[in-house]
Design an enzyme around this catalytic site. Sequence first.
Site, PDB file in Angstrom:
ATOM      1  N   SER A  58       0.458  -9.413  55.755  1.00 27.93           N
ATOM      2  CA  SER A  58      -0.792  -8.996  55.344  1.00 27.93           C
ATOM      3  C   SER A  58      -1.034  -9.127  53.894  1.00 27.93           C
ATOM      4  CB  SER A  58      -1.288  -7.775  55.701  1.00 27.93           C
ATOM      5  OG  SER A  58      -2.385  -7.386  55.169  1.00 27.93           O
ATOM      6  N   VAL A  63       3.626  -7.214  48.275  1.00 24.05           N
ATOM      7  CA  VAL A  63       4.509  -8.517  48.328  1.00 24.05           C
ATOM      8  C   VAL A  63       3.883  -9.742  48.792  1.00 24.05           C
ATOM      9  CG1 VAL A  63       6.755  -9.463  49.255  1.00 24.05           C
ATOM     10  CG2 VAL A  63       6.579  -6.949  48.784  1.00 24.05           C
ATOM     11  N   CYS A  64       3.104  -9.610  49.814  1.00 26.36           N
ATOM     12  CA  CYS A  64       2.231 -10.647  49.986  1.00 26.36           C
ATOM     13  C   CYS A  64       1.273 -11.186  49.353  1.00 26.36           C
ATOM     14  CB  CYS A  64       1.439 -10.365  51.452  1.00 26.36           C
ATOM     15  SG  CYS A  64       2.411  -9.715  52.735  1.00 26.36           S
ATOM     16  N   ASP A  65       0.671 -10.227  48.502  1.00 24.42           N
ATOM     17  CA  ASP A  65      -0.287 -10.500  47.410  1.00 24.42           C
ATOM     18  C   ASP A  65       0.567 -11.245  46.130  1.00 24.42           C
ATOM     19  OD1 ASP A  65      -2.593  -9.994  45.950  1.00 24.42           O
ATOM     20  OD2 ASP A  65      -1.291  -9.075  44.471  1.00 24.42           O
ATOM     21  N   THR A  68       1.293 -14.890  47.648  1.00 26.49           N
ATOM     22  CA  THR A  68       0.199 -16.031  47.626  1.00 26.49           C
ATOM     23  C   THR A  68      -0.161 -16.371  46.183  1.00 26.49           C
ATOM     24  OG1 THR A  68      -0.211 -14.869  49.913  1.00 26.49           O
ATOM     25  CG2 THR A  68      -1.854 -16.244  48.851  1.00 26.49           C
TER      26      THR A  68
END
Length: 174
Positions: A58, A63-65, A68
């Site tokens: 998500s 971490v995804c932030d 990306t």
Amino acid sequence: MAERIGAITMKGNPLILMGNEIKVGAQAPDATLVANDLSEVKLSSFKGKKIILSVVPSLDTPVCDLQTKRFNKEASSLKDVVVLTVSKDLPFAQKRWCGAAGATAVKTLSDYRGNFGETYGVLIKGLGLLARCIFVIDERAQVTYVQLVKEVASEPNYDEVLKAVKDTCGCGHH
């Protein structure tokens, strides 16, 4: 449907992945995803370009932030490479994230109503989220690199991914 038990962990606890494992050398399966404007996008529509397929649980998690944003930064210096970030987030949330992050080089695509997760073997059973995984796909839609991040809460090895992209010459020998 195939299940891979313990392929990844979340905070040390083993998780089960649904779907068949995609290995290097395989043809990248087609899948239909949803763009920020709710239009459908087929992965096959990017054939002829190199793709970094960055799969995340998500965008609303730290971490995804980071992952990306890092690929967004790298994407601007990569020639003829499309960076696609795929998650189960709704297209509206992805659009909001892109706006807030100023991410213009990556394209976010949602698997909220599709079967990308199963097709690519990255759907986490029980959670309904996608595992953190990166696929590099060459111009001929062949998978040239796969990095399944063992611990969901960890960042991927970016340098390895970028090296794989640069090593992918599209001649079919790598």
